[in-house]
Design a protein around this motif. Structure first.
Motif, PDB file in Angstrom:
ATOM      1  N   UNK A  77       0.830  -1.202   0.000  1.00  0.00           N
ATOM      2  CA  UNK A  77       0.000   0.000   0.000  1.00  0.00           C
ATOM      3  C   UNK A  77       0.868   1.257   0.000  1.00  0.00           C
ATOM      4  N   UNK A  78       0.530   2.205  -0.841  1.00  0.00           N
ATOM      5  CA  UNK A  78       1.325   3.436  -0.906  1.00  0.00           C
ATOM      6  C   UNK A  78       1.249   4.220   0.401  1.00  0.00           C
ATOM      7  N   UNK A  79       0.094   4.210   1.068  1.00  0.00           N
ATOM      8  CA  UNK A  79      -0.091   5.056   2.244  1.00  0.00           C
ATOM      9  C   UNK A  79       0.712   4.618   3.458  1.00  0.00           C
ATOM     10  N   UNK A  80       1.204   3.372   3.461  1.00  0.00           N
ATOM     11  CA  UNK A  80       1.924   2.870   4.638  1.00  0.00           C
ATOM     12  C   UNK A  80       3.420   2.700   4.411  1.00  0.00           C
ATOM     13  N   UNK A  81       3.894   3.006   3.209  1.00  0.00           N
ATOM     14  CA  UNK A  81       5.307   2.827   2.896  1.00  0.00           C
ATOM     15  C   UNK A  81       5.996   4.172   2.722  1.00  0.00           C
ATOM     16  N   UNK A  82       7.293   4.204   3.033  1.00  0.00           N
ATOM     17  CA  UNK A  82       8.040   5.439   2.847  1.00  0.00           C
ATOM     18  C   UNK A  82       8.085   5.861   1.395  1.00  0.00           C
ATOM     19  N   UNK A  83       8.344   4.909   0.499  1.00  0.00           N
ATOM     20  CA  UNK A  83       8.429   5.246  -0.916  1.00  0.00           C
ATOM     21  C   UNK A  83       7.063   5.669  -1.456  1.00  0.00           C
ATOM     22  N   UNK A  84       5.999   5.019  -0.980  1.00  0.00           N
ATOM     23  CA  UNK A  84       4.652   5.389  -1.427  1.00  0.00           C
ATOM     24  C   UNK A  84       4.253   6.780  -0.972  1.00  0.00           C
ATOM     25  N   UNK A  85       4.559   7.100   0.269  1.00  0.00           N
ATOM     26  CA  UNK A  85       4.210   8.436   0.781  1.00  0.00           C
ATOM     27  C   UNK A  85       5.035   9.524   0.102  1.00  0.00           C
ATOM     28  N   UNK A  86       6.268   9.196  -0.291  1.00  0.00           N
ATOM     29  CA  UNK A  86       7.087  10.161  -1.027  1.00  0.00           C
ATOM     30  C   UNK A  86       6.424  10.523  -2.353  1.00  0.00           C
ATOM     31  N   UNK A  87       5.812   9.529  -2.997  1.00  0.00           N
ATOM     32  CA  UNK A  87       5.110   9.775  -4.266  1.00  0.00           C
ATOM     33  C   UNK A  87       3.793  10.496  -4.018  1.00  0.00           C
ATOM     34  N   UNK A  88       2.998  10.006  -3.083  1.00  0.00           N
ATOM     35  CA  UNK A  88       1.690  10.600  -2.800  1.00  0.00           C
ATOM     36  C   UNK A  88       1.796  12.081  -2.449  1.00  0.00           C
ATOM     37  N   UNK A  89       2.845  12.445  -1.726  1.00  0.00           N
ATOM     38  CA  UNK A  89       3.008  13.824  -1.274  1.00  0.00           C
ATOM     39  C   UNK A  89       3.181  14.800  -2.432  1.00  0.00           C
ATOM     40  N   UNK A  90       3.559  14.295  -3.603  1.00  0.00           N
ATOM     41  CA  UNK A  90       3.776  15.165  -4.768  1.00  0.00           C
ATOM     42  C   UNK A  90       2.553  15.257  -5.676  1.00  0.00           C
ATOM     43  N   UNK A  91       1.500  14.523  -5.356  1.00  0.00           N
ATOM     44  CA  UNK A  91       0.286  14.557  -6.173  1.00  0.00           C
ATOM     45  C   UNK A  91      -0.625  15.700  -5.743  1.00  0.00           C
ATOM     46  N   UNK A  92      -1.521  16.097  -6.644  1.00  0.00           N
ATOM     47  CA  UNK A  92      -2.539  17.080  -6.298  1.00  0.00           C
ATOM     48  C   UNK A  92      -3.535  16.458  -5.323  1.00  0.00           C
ATOM     49  N   UNK A  93      -4.195  17.272  -4.489  1.00  0.00           N
ATOM     50  CA  UNK A  93      -5.143  16.720  -3.518  1.00  0.00           C
ATOM     51  C   UNK A  93      -6.194  15.803  -4.130  1.00  0.00           C
ATOM     52  N   UNK A  94      -6.726  16.175  -5.302  1.00  0.00           N
ATOM     53  CA  UNK A  94      -7.728  15.328  -5.961  1.00  0.00           C
ATOM     54  C   UNK A  94      -7.130  13.990  -6.384  1.00  0.00           C
ATOM     55  N   UNK A  95      -5.871  14.015  -6.805  1.00  0.00           N
ATOM     56  CA  UNK A  95      -5.206  12.776  -7.220  1.00  0.00           C
ATOM     57  C   UNK A  95      -4.972  11.871  -6.015  1.00  0.00           C
ATOM     58  N   UNK A  96      -4.613  12.472  -4.884  1.00  0.00           N
ATOM     59  CA  UNK A  96      -4.412  11.684  -3.666  1.00  0.00           C
ATOM     60  C   UNK A  96      -5.724  11.033  -3.255  1.00  0.00           C
ATOM     61  N   UNK A  97      -6.821  11.817  -3.292  1.00  0.00           N
ATOM     62  CA  UNK A  97      -8.136  11.293  -2.907  1.00  0.00           C
ATOM     63  C   UNK A  97      -8.547  10.122  -3.790  1.00  0.00           C
ATOM     64  N   UNK A  98      -8.240  10.209  -5.085  1.00  0.00           N
ATOM     65  CA  UNK A  98      -8.589   9.134  -6.012  1.00  0.00           C
ATOM     66  C   UNK A  98      -7.688   7.915  -5.845  1.00  0.00           C
ATOM     67  N   UNK A  99      -6.463   8.149  -5.382  1.00  0.00           N
ATOM     68  CA  UNK A  99      -5.489   7.070  -5.262  1.00  0.00           C
ATOM     69  C   UNK A  99      -5.670   6.257  -3.982  1.00  0.00           C
TER      70      UNK A  99
END
Length: 195
Positions: A77-99
């Protein structure tokens, strides 16, 4: 370790000291020479976003005798991994919500399962330029990650170093941040498709 290991580690982490940018416009160049690498006792990984997960597409094993399990092709899961959160943090809020999945399942007692708390955490990750997994994905494993950008400035992947929390301690995070801040221009890395 094989003779290929230094080149693979350089290919993954040559971008870490600067802006972690991949040139996706040209032909791949020869891997750069491996610099002094203070994180060789950790597992180095490159991952891309795949839906709400990250999939690991390249790795270099730790030189330490005691290693964490890792596998190319493995998803987390992206939300629980360091590498996933590094990617998620660079997305737009709407993209994060969809992801993000509808429910953030606890993988350990430290997993951030409250959506609002995770979004606040991602704002902080984006501000400081790197992420941490404080034993949030696997018991006993700590990780530090950073985003990788394509030639247009869009996040296309993430890189991370991980290992047992007894070795990858919070006290070592400044060491990783210092390495990230002290490098020169980023060499071209192997071409990746835009995610």
């Amino acid at each position: 370790a094989t003779n290929e290991t230094p080149a693979r580690m350089a290919r993954i982490f040559a971008a870490w000291p600067s802006a972690t940018t991949i040139d996706t416009t040209g032909e791949p160049e020869a891997p750069p020479t491996l610099p002094s690498f203070p994180m060789a006792d950790m597992v180095a990984a490159l991952a891309v976003l795949d839906g709400s997960d990250v999939v690991y597409i390249e790795k270099v094993e730790s030189t330490h005798a005691v290693r964490m399990f890792s596998q190319i092709g493995r998803t987390m899961p992206a939300y629980s991994t360091g590498v996933g959160k590094a990617i998620l943090a660079q997305l737009l809020p709407d993209e994060v919500a969809q992801t993000l999945p509808e429910r953030l399942e606890a993988r350990t007692s430290a997993t951030i399962t409250d959506r609002a708390a995770l979004l606040r955490h991602l704002v902080e990750v984006r501000r400081r330029g790197y992420s941490t997994d404080e034993v949030e994905n696997e018991e006993g494993i700590r990780c530090v990650g950073a985003p990788v950008f394509d030639h247009t400035g869009i996040v296309c992947a993430g890189i991370s170093v991980a290992g047992p929390a007894t070795r990858v301690t919070p006290e070592r995070t400044p060491e990783l941040e210092k390495a990230k801040a002290s490098g020169g221009p980023s060499p071209k890395l192997q071409r990746l498709p835009h995610q």
